[in-house]
Design a protein around this motif. Structure first.
Motif: not given
Length: 160
Positions: A99-111
């Motif tokens: 995910x190019x959006x850092x916030x989304x990338x971090x959140x999706x990594x947690x999932x």
């Protein structure tokens, strides 16, 4: 140079990064669309339904998502920012997806990893998932893309 060596060099050339990058991009885009569909259907990459959203205090996630989005599906789509930022990026070894959006990338990594108190809700298929019937359409797509790439017309010249 003998015919066997010429054929070997031809096959090796077909897999050089600058030659095969178009195939990698095609495969990456296919996987991205499949991941988006699987997310919309609230399924893990092996085809199993995702764990339902929690409505426990203090977050009331299911209730808030129902209010804000109109559904409480565990489909990893809330603001659509993560879905829109999922990209395919060529590398020398193939391609990467993130995910190019850092916030989304971090959140999706947690999932993806089930860490940070998040339930595991995976998007990205693993090698083990490739053995599942649910992923066979993707395995077949990759096989066909590579077959077409290797079968493109070209001229092999053997001097001798």
């Amino acid at each position: 140079m003998d015919l066997g060596r010429v054929i070997q060099l031809d096959v090796e050339t077909r897999f050089k990064p600058h030659v095969i990058k178009e195939v990698y991009q095609q495969i990456g885009l296919h996987y991205r669309e499949d991941i988006r569909k699987t997310n919309r259907d609230a399924l893990d990459p092996d085809g199993t339904p995702r764990q339902e959203l929690s409505d426990n205090s203090p977050y009331f996630y299911a209730r808030n998502k129902l209010r804000d989005v109109g559904n409480d599906e565990p489909n990893l789509i809330y603001t659509e920012r993560a879905e829109q930022s999922l990209g395919v990026y060529n590398t020398n070894e193939g391609f990467e997806m993130y995910h190019s959006n850092a916030e989304s990338d971090s959140y999706m990594y947690l999932h993806e990893t089930g860490s940070g108190g998040m339930p595991e809700r995976r998007q990205f298929p693993t090698t083990e998932d490739s053995d599942e019937s649910f992923q066979q359409k993707n395995v077949e797509f990759v096989e066909k893309a590579l077959e077409e790439h290797l079968n493109k017309n070209r001229r092999i010249v053997v001097n001798g």
